[in-house]
Design a protein around this motif. Structure first.
Motif, PDB file in Angstrom:
ATOM      1  N   ALA A  51       0.832  -1.203   0.000  1.00 61.07           N
ATOM      2  CA  ALA A  51       0.000   0.000   0.000  1.00 61.07           C
ATOM      3  C   ALA A  51       0.868   1.255   0.000  1.00 61.07           C
ATOM      4  O   ALA A  51       2.049   1.226   0.358  1.00 61.07           O
ATOM      5  N   MET A  52       0.257   2.375  -0.402  1.00 56.47           N
ATOM      6  CA  MET A  52       0.944   3.659  -0.373  1.00 56.47           C
ATOM      7  C   MET A  52       1.178   4.089   1.070  1.00 56.47           C
ATOM      8  O   MET A  52       0.270   4.013   1.892  1.00 56.47           O
ATOM      9  N   PRO A  53       2.381   4.564   1.421  1.00 59.65           N
ATOM     10  CA  PRO A  53       2.598   5.069   2.784  1.00 59.65           C
ATOM     11  C   PRO A  53       1.960   6.441   2.966  1.00 59.65           C
ATOM     12  O   PRO A  53       2.076   7.314   2.098  1.00 59.65           O
ATOM     13  N   THR A  54       1.262   6.623   4.063  1.00 54.43           N
ATOM     14  CA  THR A  54       0.660   7.905   4.425  1.00 54.43           C
ATOM     15  C   THR A  54       0.903   8.128   5.914  1.00 54.43           C
ATOM     16  O   THR A  54       1.477   7.274   6.596  1.00 54.43           O
ATOM     17  N   LYS A 157      17.755  -3.731  -1.794  1.00 55.50           N
ATOM     18  CA  LYS A 157      17.728  -2.704  -2.833  1.00 55.50           C
ATOM     19  C   LYS A 157      16.925  -1.510  -2.353  1.00 55.50           C
ATOM     20  O   LYS A 157      15.807  -1.661  -1.861  1.00 55.50           O
ATOM     21  N   ASN A 158      17.509  -0.310  -2.485  1.00 55.31           N
ATOM     22  CA  ASN A 158      16.800   0.930  -2.155  1.00 55.31           C
ATOM     23  C   ASN A 158      16.554   1.721  -3.436  1.00 55.31           C
ATOM     24  O   ASN A 158      17.470   1.956  -4.221  1.00 55.31           O
ATOM     25  N   THR A 159      15.295   2.123  -3.643  1.00 57.04           N
ATOM     26  CA  THR A 159      14.917   2.885  -4.833  1.00 57.04           C
ATOM     27  C   THR A 159      14.194   4.156  -4.415  1.00 57.04           C
ATOM     28  O   THR A 159      13.057   4.086  -3.936  1.00 57.04           O
ATOM     29  N   PRO A 160      14.825   5.340  -4.550  1.00 55.20           N
ATOM     30  CA  PRO A 160      14.104   6.592  -4.290  1.00 55.20           C
ATOM     31  C   PRO A 160      12.913   6.705  -5.244  1.00 55.20           C
ATOM     32  O   PRO A 160      12.973   6.246  -6.388  1.00 55.20           O
ATOM     33  N   ALA A 161      11.835   7.310  -4.773  1.00 52.90           N
ATOM     34  CA  ALA A 161      10.624   7.385  -5.592  1.00 52.90           C
ATOM     35  C   ALA A 161       9.942   8.730  -5.393  1.00 52.90           C
ATOM     36  O   ALA A 161      10.275   9.495  -4.485  1.00 52.90           O
ATOM     37  N   LYS A 162       9.002   9.012  -6.264  1.00 50.99           N
ATOM     38  CA  LYS A 162       8.191  10.224  -6.145  1.00 50.99           C
ATOM     39  C   LYS A 162       6.721   9.844  -6.234  1.00 50.99           C
ATOM     40  O   LYS A 162       6.360   8.801  -6.790  1.00 50.99           O
ATOM     41  N   LEU A 163       5.881  10.706  -5.677  1.00 52.77           N
ATOM     42  CA  LEU A 163       4.445  10.468  -5.668  1.00 52.77           C
ATOM     43  C   LEU A 163       3.844  10.997  -6.963  1.00 52.77           C
ATOM     44  O   LEU A 163       4.058  12.154  -7.329  1.00 52.77           O
ATOM     45  N   VAL A 164       3.125  10.147  -7.689  1.00 54.95           N
ATOM     46  CA  VAL A 164       2.506  10.563  -8.947  1.00 54.95           C
ATOM     47  C   VAL A 164       1.017  10.232  -8.911  1.00 54.95           C
ATOM     48  O   VAL A 164       0.585   9.286  -8.246  1.00 54.95           O
ATOM     49  N   THR A 197     -25.838  -2.722 -20.134  1.00 48.15           N
ATOM     50  CA  THR A 197     -24.844  -2.026 -20.938  1.00 48.15           C
ATOM     51  C   THR A 197     -23.643  -1.717 -20.049  1.00 48.15           C
ATOM     52  O   THR A 197     -23.618  -2.103 -18.875  1.00 48.15           O
ATOM     53  N   TYR A 198     -22.671  -1.028 -20.589  1.00 50.65           N
ATOM     54  CA  TYR A 198     -21.463  -0.718 -19.825  1.00 50.65           C
ATOM     55  C   TYR A 198     -21.236   0.791 -19.791  1.00 50.65           C
ATOM     56  O   TYR A 198     -21.488   1.492 -20.772  1.00 50.65           O
ATOM     57  N   ARG A 199     -20.775   1.252 -18.643  1.00 55.87           N
ATOM     58  CA  ARG A 199     -20.476   2.673 -18.471  1.00 55.87           C
ATOM     59  C   ARG A 199     -19.029   2.814 -18.001  1.00 55.87           C
ATOM     60  O   ARG A 199     -18.555   2.056 -17.157  1.00 55.87           O
ATOM     61  N   GLN A 200     -18.326   3.785 -18.570  1.00 58.76           N
ATOM     62  CA  GLN A 200     -16.941   4.013 -18.176  1.00 58.76           C
ATOM     63  C   GLN A 200     -16.880   4.805 -16.871  1.00 58.76           C
ATOM     64  O   GLN A 200     -17.600   5.789 -16.697  1.00 58.76           O
ATOM     65  N   VAL A 201     -16.020   4.354 -15.960  1.00 59.54           N
ATOM     66  CA  VAL A 201     -15.840   5.021 -14.672  1.00 59.54           C
ATOM     67  C   VAL A 201     -14.375   5.433 -14.550  1.00 59.54           C
ATOM     68  O   VAL A 201     -13.472   4.611 -14.742  1.00 59.54           O
ATOM     69  N   LYS A 202     -14.157   6.701 -14.244  1.00 58.91           N
ATOM     70  CA  LYS A 202     -12.795   7.213 -14.099  1.00 58.91           C
ATOM     71  C   LYS A 202     -12.444   7.288 -12.613  1.00 58.91           C
ATOM     72  O   LYS A 202     -13.170   7.873 -11.820  1.00 58.91           O
ATOM     73  N   GLN A 203     -11.328   6.673 -12.249  1.00 54.77           N
ATOM     74  CA  GLN A 203     -10.866   6.677 -10.864  1.00 54.77           C
ATOM     75  C   GLN A 203      -9.459   7.261 -10.807  1.00 54.77           C
ATOM     76  O   GLN A 203      -8.608   6.918 -11.626  1.00 54.77           O
ATOM     77  N   THR A 204      -9.215   8.141  -9.847  1.00 55.33           N
ATOM     78  CA  THR A 204      -7.880   8.702  -9.653  1.00 55.33           C
ATOM     79  C   THR A 204      -7.248   8.071  -8.416  1.00 55.33           C
ATOM     80  O   THR A 204      -7.934   7.801  -7.430  1.00 55.33           O
ATOM     81  N   TYR A 205      -5.965   7.817  -8.490  1.00 54.99           N
ATOM     82  CA  TYR A 205      -5.244   7.239  -7.362  1.00 54.99           C
ATOM     83  C   TYR A 205      -3.790   7.688  -7.421  1.00 54.99           C
ATOM     84  O   TYR A 205      -3.344   8.281  -8.410  1.00 54.99           O
ATOM     85  N   GLN A 206      -3.049   7.417  -6.355  1.00 56.84           N
ATOM     86  CA  GLN A 206      -1.641   7.792  -6.286  1.00 56.84           C
ATOM     87  C   GLN A 206      -0.780   6.549  -6.119  1.00 56.84           C
ATOM     88  O   GLN A 206      -1.206   5.562  -5.521  1.00 56.84           O
ATOM     89  N   GLU A 207       0.438   6.624  -6.652  1.00 60.68           N
ATOM     90  CA  GLU A 207       1.379   5.534  -6.486  1.00 60.68           C
ATOM     91  C   GLU A 207       2.799   6.084  -6.486  1.00 60.68           C
ATOM     92  O   GLU A 207       3.038   7.244  -6.848  1.00 60.68           O
ATOM     93  N   LEU A 208       3.742   5.247  -6.069  1.00 61.13           N
ATOM     94  CA  LEU A 208       5.146   5.642  -6.067  1.00 61.13           C
ATOM     95  C   LEU A 208       5.797   5.231  -7.378  1.00 61.13           C
ATOM     96  O   LEU A 208       5.642   4.102  -7.833  1.00 61.13           O
ATOM     97  N   GLN A 209       6.533   6.169  -7.959  1.00 58.27           N
ATOM     98  CA  GLN A 209       7.253   5.908  -9.205  1.00 58.27           C
ATOM     99  C   GLN A 209       8.736   6.142  -8.967  1.00 58.27           C
ATOM    100  O   GLN A 209       9.137   7.169  -8.416  1.00 58.27           O
ATOM    101  N   ALA A 210       9.546   5.183  -9.371  1.00 61.37           N
ATOM    102  CA  ALA A 210      10.991   5.299  -9.180  1.00 61.37           C
ATOM    103  C   ALA A 210      11.526   6.534  -9.889  1.00 61.37           C
ATOM    104  O   ALA A 210      11.127   6.843 -11.013  1.00 61.37           O
ATOM    105  N   THR A 211      12.415   7.264  -9.224  1.00 64.58           N
ATOM    106  CA  THR A 211      13.041   8.431  -9.837  1.00 64.58           C
ATOM    107  C   THR A 211      14.324   8.002 -10.533  1.00 64.58           C
ATOM    108  O   THR A 211      14.944   6.998 -10.171  1.00 64.58           O
ATOM    109  N   ALA A 212      14.724   8.787 -11.522  1.00 67.15           N
ATOM    110  CA  ALA A 212      15.924   8.440 -12.296  1.00 67.15           C
ATOM    111  C   ALA A 212      17.165   8.575 -11.432  1.00 67.15           C
ATOM    112  O   ALA A 212      17.233   9.393 -10.539  1.00 67.15           O
TER     113      ALA A 212
END
Length: 212
Positions: A51-54, A157-164, A197-212
């Motif tokens: 899970a995302m750390p908060t 392994k340590n990987t610095p990351a950013k919140l996106v 029928t089907y309806r499109q649902v848009k969901q927003t969420y956050q995750e960690l992405q490795a930084t270069a």
């Protein structure tokens, strides 16, 4: 101009309370401002379940024993700065009587190994452990110890990351209602009917992405 005694007493009480509040803030825990008007204390928060750390995640209070395969996502808050990262630990080899490294959080993650352990960072030299190892930036640490009473081996392994912010679009099955008209005894009437029928649902969420 004369001032009512009651008014003077009220103003004096307000001044005392204001001074008390300022003193409590000055002597209280260090706080930093984050998104919006929320304030939180300096500290480290982490998860081991993906899970995302908060600030509602487990708060770091003591060294973590890396005694199995782990995927630790962490958030370090120091003096108004928030840093994210991911630490993975993978024990290797079929080994018994194993002892384990310890993970400590400070300004950066730190690894403690047992005396007599050899380690290698990246493709660098194999070095005999002599003190805590700071995991700065993208770091791969391999360790090994083999003695009469103690054996341990693994990769950290340590990987610095950013919140996106991410957007996920999914389809949800829904009923679409309509009126089905028919004629009965010379009058038009209707019944409610539906089809799927089907309806499109848009969901927003956050995750960690490795930084270069």
């Amino acid at each position: 101009m004369k001032m009512n005694v009651g008014v003077v007493m009220v103003l004096f009480a307000m001044a005392v309370l204001a001074g008390t509040a300022c003193a409590a803030t000055a002597n209280g825990p260090l706080e930093v401002a984050v998104a919006g008007n929320t304030t939180i204390e300096d500290g480290v928060y982490y998860t081991i379940n993906g899970a995302m750390p908060t600030v509602k995640s487990t708060r770091y209070t003591a060294p973590l024993v890396l005694n199995r395969t782990l995927n630790i996502k962490y958030m370090i808050i120091r003096n108004g700065t928030v840093k994210y990262g991911i630490i993975t630990h993978t024990p290797t080899g079929n080994i018994t009587n194993r002892t384990y490294p310890k993970l400590i959080f400070n300004q950066t993650p730190i690894i403690e190994l047992e005396n007599g352990t050899y380690y290698q960072i990246g493709n660098g030299n194999i070095t005999l452990y002599s003190g805590p190892i700071a995991l700065t930036g993208n770091t791969i640490l391999k360790y090994f110890k083999n003695s009469t009473n103690t054996t341990m081996m693994g990769i950290i392994k340590n990987t610095p990351a950013k919140l996106v912010n991410r957007v996920k679009i999914s389809k949800v099955k829904v009923k679409k209602w309509y009126r089905k008209w028919y004629r009965y005894r010379g009058k038009w009437r209707y019944r409610w009917r539906y089809y799927w029928t089907y309806r499109q649902v848009k969901q927003t969420y956050q995750e960690l992405q490795a930084t270069a």
